[in-house]
Scaffold this motif. Sequence first.
Motif, PDB file in Angstrom:
ATOM      1  N   VAL A 167       1.235   1.416   3.031  1.00 14.23           N
ATOM      2  CA  VAL A 167       1.736   0.720   4.213  1.00 14.23           C
ATOM      3  C   VAL A 167       2.066   1.750   5.291  1.00 14.23           C
ATOM      4  O   VAL A 167       2.862   2.667   5.066  1.00 14.23           O
ATOM      5  CB  VAL A 167       2.988  -0.117   3.886  1.00 14.23           C
ATOM      6  CG1 VAL A 167       3.490  -0.820   5.151  1.00 14.23           C
ATOM      7  CG2 VAL A 167       2.687  -1.134   2.799  1.00 14.23           C
TER       8      VAL A 167
ATOM      9  N   ASP B 146       3.366   2.091   9.257  1.00 17.03           N
ATOM     10  CA  ASP B 146       3.942   1.388  10.412  1.00 17.03           C
ATOM     11  C   ASP B 146       3.027   1.493  11.624  1.00 17.03           C
ATOM     12  O   ASP B 146       2.782   0.506  12.319  1.00 17.03           O
ATOM     13  CB  ASP B 146       5.319   1.961  10.755  1.00 17.03           C
ATOM     14  CG  ASP B 146       6.388   1.509   9.775  1.00 17.03           C
ATOM     15  OD1 ASP B 146       6.156   0.519   9.047  1.00 17.03           O
ATOM     16  OD2 ASP B 146       7.441   2.164   9.718  1.00 17.03           O
TER      17      ASP B 146
ATOM     18  N   GLU C  39      -0.730  -1.309  14.276  1.00 21.91           N
ATOM     19  CA  GLU C  39       0.623  -1.446  13.764  1.00 21.91           C
ATOM     20  C   GLU C  39       0.645  -2.278  12.489  1.00 21.91           C
ATOM     21  O   GLU C  39      -0.142  -3.198  12.315  1.00 21.91           O
ATOM     22  CB  GLU C  39       1.522  -2.091  14.823  1.00 21.91           C
ATOM     23  CG  GLU C  39       1.652  -1.264  16.095  1.00 21.91           C
ATOM     24  CD  GLU C  39       2.589  -1.897  17.100  1.00 21.91           C
ATOM     25  OE1 GLU C  39       3.725  -2.234  16.725  1.00 21.91           O
ATOM     26  OE2 GLU C  39       2.173  -2.066  18.264  1.00 21.91           O
ATOM     27  N   GLN C  40       1.576  -1.914  11.589  1.00 26.43           N
ATOM     28  CA  GLN C  40       1.733  -2.595  10.298  1.00 26.43           C
ATOM     29  C   GLN C  40       0.394  -2.684   9.567  1.00 26.43           C
ATOM     30  O   GLN C  40      -0.149  -3.751   9.307  1.00 26.43           O
ATOM     31  CB  GLN C  40       2.353  -3.974  10.506  1.00 26.43           C
ATOM     32  CG  GLN C  40       3.794  -3.945  10.965  1.00 26.43           C
ATOM     33  CD  GLN C  40       4.694  -3.205   9.981  1.00 26.43           C
ATOM     34  OE1 GLN C  40       4.709  -3.496   8.792  1.00 26.43           O
ATOM     35  NE2 GLN C  40       5.429  -2.206  10.477  1.00 26.43           N
TER      36      GLN C  40
ATOM     37  N   THR D  68      -1.722  -2.294   6.296  1.00 24.50           N
ATOM     38  CA  THR D  68      -1.576  -2.367   4.844  1.00 24.50           C
ATOM     39  C   THR D  68      -2.943  -2.231   4.196  1.00 24.50           C
ATOM     40  O   THR D  68      -3.899  -2.886   4.616  1.00 24.50           O
ATOM     41  CB  THR D  68      -0.943  -3.705   4.412  1.00 24.50           C
ATOM     42  OG1 THR D  68       0.332  -3.842   5.054  1.00 24.50           O
ATOM     43  CG2 THR D  68      -0.752  -3.753   2.905  1.00 24.50           C
TER      44      THR D  68
ATOM     45  N   GLN E  67      -1.642  -5.894  11.513  1.00 23.90           N
ATOM     46  CA  GLN E  67      -0.885  -6.973  12.136  1.00 23.90           C
ATOM     47  C   GLN E  67      -0.958  -6.984  13.660  1.00 23.90           C
ATOM     48  O   GLN E  67      -0.799  -8.023  14.290  1.00 23.90           O
ATOM     49  CB  GLN E  67       0.586  -6.897  11.705  1.00 23.90           C
ATOM     50  CG  GLN E  67       0.816  -7.247  10.245  1.00 23.90           C
ATOM     51  CD  GLN E  67       0.484  -8.696   9.951  1.00 23.90           C
ATOM     52  OE1 GLN E  67       0.933  -9.605  10.636  1.00 23.90           O
ATOM     53  NE2 GLN E  67      -0.333  -8.914   8.921  1.00 23.90           N
TER      54      GLN E  67
END
Length: 258
Positions: A109, A111, A148-149, A151, A184
């Motif tokens: 993950v 950020d 961003e974000q 995963t 995201q």
Amino acid sequence: MLALSYTLLSASLIFFVTAYENPFAKCSIKNERCMGKEWENVFLTVGSTGNGELNMDPIDPMFFKNFAVAIADGVTFNVKDGAVKGFKNCKIPKYRINLEQKLESKNIVCDTLKITGKFEFGGTNPMLMSMFGTNSLNGHGEVKLKFEQVTMNLNLPITVLRKEDGEAYFKILDGTPQYTFDIQKAGFDIKHLVVGGNDISEIASAFLTSNWRPLVQAFGRPLIDKALEFLIIFANKIYNNVPVKDFILEDLTPYVSN
């Protein structure tokens, strides 16, 4: 970009190399959170420096060339010289090795991942030519992407081999890594994009950002593919130099395959 996760595996083991000077607690191969935390520490401490003794390049930033994606019918966006930043701050909440299945799995993950570079832009698309007010789509400029974000769930083929020194070592097997990823949010900042004598940077940035969801797949997957090329080499260099006993508590002798 890159990113996308042999970086974690490789970097973590670099930490084990430096552990000769700075001892740390070993992890059980069954303790996925312990292993993940060690790798997070590696990202922070070694990610931007690499390891000269093992001929390891830094993983943050990660440099790449000729990263091309199709952003619309008939239009290609090619980053000629680029870099990805942010891997050293990624987290690894889950990590496991199943030696019976010869499979390593990890959840990564991040950020924020930032991609910068110089690009070429070209092709034929009536809608975009009308939007940009030009009869040509051939141009070049500078780009900044922000994901961003991020995963990623990554599965890698792995085994244990015994070398001439009598010690057991991990080795990543040949084959295609399996992974899924999710982003995201994404933003695009285009500068100095001149097409047909006009600077359309602002229009291009707005178009790419407003259409970020479909473009995530276009940019994200080839970026991860490109990153894995570097990371597999990176990881195997580490594995070739660090015995498993130096970072795994269990005796892995029963799993040696040679």
